[in-house]
Design a protein around this motif. Structure first.
Motif, PDB file in Angstrom:
ATOM      1  N   THR A 234       0.839  -1.199   0.000  1.00  0.00           N
ATOM      2  CA  THR A 234       0.000   0.000   0.000  1.00  0.00           C
ATOM      3  C   THR A 234       0.870   1.244   0.000  1.00  0.00           C
ATOM      4  OG1 THR A 234      -1.854  -1.098   1.075  1.00  0.00           O
ATOM      5  CG2 THR A 234      -1.739   1.297   1.305  1.00  0.00           C
ATOM      6  N   LYS A 235       1.917   1.242   0.807  1.00  0.00           N
ATOM      7  CA  LYS A 235       2.836   2.381   0.860  1.00  0.00           C
ATOM      8  C   LYS A 235       3.417   2.652  -0.520  1.00  0.00           C
ATOM      9  CE  LYS A 235       7.105   3.990   2.999  1.00  0.00           C
ATOM     10  NZ  LYS A 235       8.140   3.735   4.014  1.00  0.00           N
ATOM     11  N   LYS A 236       3.840   1.610  -1.223  1.00  0.00           N
ATOM     12  CA  LYS A 236       4.408   1.751  -2.561  1.00  0.00           C
ATOM     13  C   LYS A 236       3.378   2.369  -3.506  1.00  0.00           C
ATOM     14  CE  LYS A 236       6.402  -0.832  -6.377  1.00  0.00           C
ATOM     15  NZ  LYS A 236       6.498  -2.106  -7.029  1.00  0.00           N
ATOM     16  N   MET A 237       2.150   1.871  -3.465  1.00  0.00           N
ATOM     17  CA  MET A 237       1.063   2.358  -4.316  1.00  0.00           C
ATOM     18  C   MET A 237       0.784   3.844  -4.049  1.00  0.00           C
ATOM     19  SD  MET A 237      -2.567   0.292  -4.736  1.00  0.00           S
ATOM     20  CE  MET A 237      -2.243  -0.528  -3.212  1.00  0.00           C
ATOM     21  N   LEU A 238       0.707   4.205  -2.765  1.00  0.00           N
ATOM     22  CA  LEU A 238       0.399   5.585  -2.400  1.00  0.00           C
ATOM     23  C   LEU A 238       1.547   6.524  -2.770  1.00  0.00           C
ATOM     24  CD1 LEU A 238      -1.402   5.031   1.019  1.00  0.00           C
ATOM     25  CD2 LEU A 238      -2.430   5.393  -1.238  1.00  0.00           C
ATOM     26  N   LEU A 239       2.789   6.072  -2.594  1.00  0.00           N
ATOM     27  CA  LEU A 239       3.943   6.897  -2.978  1.00  0.00           C
ATOM     28  C   LEU A 239       3.970   7.127  -4.493  1.00  0.00           C
ATOM     29  CD1 LEU A 239       6.777   5.606  -0.613  1.00  0.00           C
ATOM     30  CD2 LEU A 239       5.688   7.874  -0.601  1.00  0.00           C
ATOM     31  N   GLU A 240       3.594   6.114  -5.265  1.00  0.00           N
ATOM     32  CA  GLU A 240       3.508   6.286  -6.726  1.00  0.00           C
ATOM     33  C   GLU A 240       2.498   7.372  -7.070  1.00  0.00           C
ATOM     34  OE1 GLU A 240       2.484   2.471  -8.364  1.00  0.00           O
ATOM     35  OE2 GLU A 240       4.476   1.637  -7.965  1.00  0.00           O
ATOM     36  N   GLN A 241       1.342   7.352  -6.401  1.00  0.00           N
ATOM     37  CA  GLN A 241       0.307   8.366  -6.648  1.00  0.00           C
ATOM     38  C   GLN A 241       0.796   9.758  -6.240  1.00  0.00           C
ATOM     39  OE1 GLN A 241      -2.844   7.897  -8.176  1.00  0.00           O
ATOM     40  NE2 GLN A 241      -1.812   5.983  -8.684  1.00  0.00           N
ATOM     41  N   LEU A 242       1.504   9.846  -5.118  1.00  0.00           N
ATOM     42  CA  LEU A 242       2.046  11.130  -4.675  1.00  0.00           C
ATOM     43  C   LEU A 242       3.082  11.650  -5.669  1.00  0.00           C
ATOM     44  CD1 LEU A 242       2.363  10.405  -0.862  1.00  0.00           C
ATOM     45  CD2 LEU A 242       0.909  12.152  -1.908  1.00  0.00           C
ATOM     46  N   ASN A 243       3.933  10.754  -6.163  1.00  0.00           N
ATOM     47  CA  ASN A 243       4.953  11.176  -7.127  1.00  0.00           C
ATOM     48  C   ASN A 243       4.325  11.675  -8.420  1.00  0.00           C
ATOM     49  OD1 ASN A 243       7.101  10.673  -5.414  1.00  0.00           O
ATOM     50  ND2 ASN A 243       7.383   8.592  -6.130  1.00  0.00           N
ATOM     51  N   LEU A 244       3.242  11.069  -8.837  1.00  0.00           N
ATOM     52  CA  LEU A 244       2.534  11.558 -10.023  1.00  0.00           C
ATOM     53  C   LEU A 244       1.915  12.929  -9.755  1.00  0.00           C
ATOM     54  CD1 LEU A 244       0.703   8.342 -11.284  1.00  0.00           C
ATOM     55  CD2 LEU A 244       2.477   9.623 -12.493  1.00  0.00           C
ATOM     56  N   HIS A 245       1.290  13.062  -8.603  1.00  0.00           N
ATOM     57  CA  HIS A 245       0.600  14.311  -8.262  1.00  0.00           C
ATOM     58  C   HIS A 245       1.581  15.469  -8.099  1.00  0.00           C
ATOM     59  CE1 HIS A 245      -2.738  16.712  -6.751  1.00  0.00           C
ATOM     60  NE2 HIS A 245      -1.901  17.171  -5.846  1.00  0.00           N
ATOM     61  N   TYR A 246       2.733  15.185  -7.516  1.00  0.00           N
ATOM     62  CA  TYR A 246       3.708  16.242  -7.224  1.00  0.00           C
ATOM     63  C   TYR A 246       4.898  16.219  -8.183  1.00  0.00           C
ATOM     64  CZ  TYR A 246       0.984  16.978  -3.053  1.00  0.00           C
ATOM     65  OH  TYR A 246      -0.048  17.253  -2.195  1.00  0.00           O
ATOM     66  N   PHE A 247       4.706  15.679  -9.377  1.00  0.00           N
ATOM     67  CA  PHE A 247       5.762  15.634 -10.387  1.00  0.00           C
ATOM     68  C   PHE A 247       6.246  17.055 -10.646  1.00  0.00           C
ATOM     69  CE2 PHE A 247       6.927  15.756 -14.947  1.00  0.00           C
ATOM     70  CZ  PHE A 247       8.026  14.914 -14.892  1.00  0.00           C
ATOM     71  N   THR A 248       7.528  17.314 -10.387  1.00  0.00           N
ATOM     72  CA  THR A 248       8.093  18.647 -10.535  1.00  0.00           C
ATOM     73  C   THR A 248       9.480  18.553 -11.156  1.00  0.00           C
ATOM     74  OG1 THR A 248       6.905  19.298  -8.526  1.00  0.00           O
ATOM     75  CG2 THR A 248       8.600  20.804  -9.303  1.00  0.00           C
ATOM     76  N   PRO A 249       9.576  18.714 -12.486  1.00  0.00           N
ATOM     77  CA  PRO A 249      10.902  18.690 -13.103  1.00  0.00           C
ATOM     78  C   PRO A 249      11.778  19.833 -12.571  1.00  0.00           C
ATOM     79  CG  PRO A 249       9.176  18.502 -14.756  1.00  0.00           C
ATOM     80  CD  PRO A 249       8.507  18.854 -13.470  1.00  0.00           C
ATOM     81  N   ILE A 250      13.063  19.570 -12.485  1.00  0.00           N
ATOM     82  CA  ILE A 250      14.035  20.552 -12.007  1.00  0.00           C
ATOM     83  C   ILE A 250      14.631  21.268 -13.220  1.00  0.00           C
ATOM     84  CG2 ILE A 250      16.204  20.881 -10.742  1.00  0.00           C
ATOM     85  CD1 ILE A 250      13.884  19.842  -8.994  1.00  0.00           C
TER      86      ILE A 250
END
Length: 179
Positions: free
Chosen positions: A89-105
């Protein structure tokens, strides 16, 4: 009719004020066929949920809000710490967070053109070359610290410059309008 509106507002206020904490004992998260996340909690299933970080952002695995996807979104519950859910579940939720907060440098500013209240950026990011547009009058460039900038384009994509002073003098002059 007035009494109905008052009762409805009171019920909505009560729902907003109540906090539900989610963990591996009371909530089941599953990946949907479409790659989204569903939640079963309290005898109810949401086929798709949003995963949002609450403050402070300095604790990225704590205080995760699980919300409905419809507008306006409603909070279903909060995960106090991702340690309180299964590894899957942690892995799944972190994937969703990474998609939501995708911020190229942004690593290099190739050009910025200012026309009719819009700025047209051409940059090199850690994800490759990119062009985007911002509205000059919409607080699209936010200074997060003395040296760190967050830029939000017209499509609400976020770009970060972690250290403005690491850019060349020429690149910094291109950004002068925003600093």
């Amino acid at each position: 009719m007035e009494q109905f509106k008052i009762n409805q507002m009171e019920q909505e206020a009560e729902e907003m004020a109540s906090l539900c904490y989610l963990d591996k004992k009371n909530a089941t998260f599953e990946r949907t066929k479409g790659g989204f996340v569903s939640l079963t909690y309290g005898g109810k299933t949401w086929e798709r949920v949003q995963v949002i970080r609450l403050f402070p952002f300095t604790e990225p695995e704590k205080f995760i809000s699980i919300r409905t996807v419809e507008e306006p979104s409603k909070e279903i519950g909060i995960i106090k710490n991702l340690k309180e859910v299964s590894k899957e579940t942690k892995k799944m939720l972190l994937e969703q967070l990474n998609l939501h907060y995708f911020t190229p440098i942004i690593q290099k500013v190739l050009s910025i053109k200012d026309e009719y209240g819009y700025a047209y950026f051409h940059v090199m990011t850690d994800r490759g070359e990119c062009r985007f547009t911002i509205n000059m009058g919409a607080n699209a460039v936010v200074r997060l610290s003395e040296k760190r900038l967050l830029i939000t384009d017209l499509d609400e994509n976020r770009f970060e410059i972690p250290d403005v002073f690491a850019l060349t003098q020429k690149e910094q002059r291109k950004l002068d309008l925003f600093l």
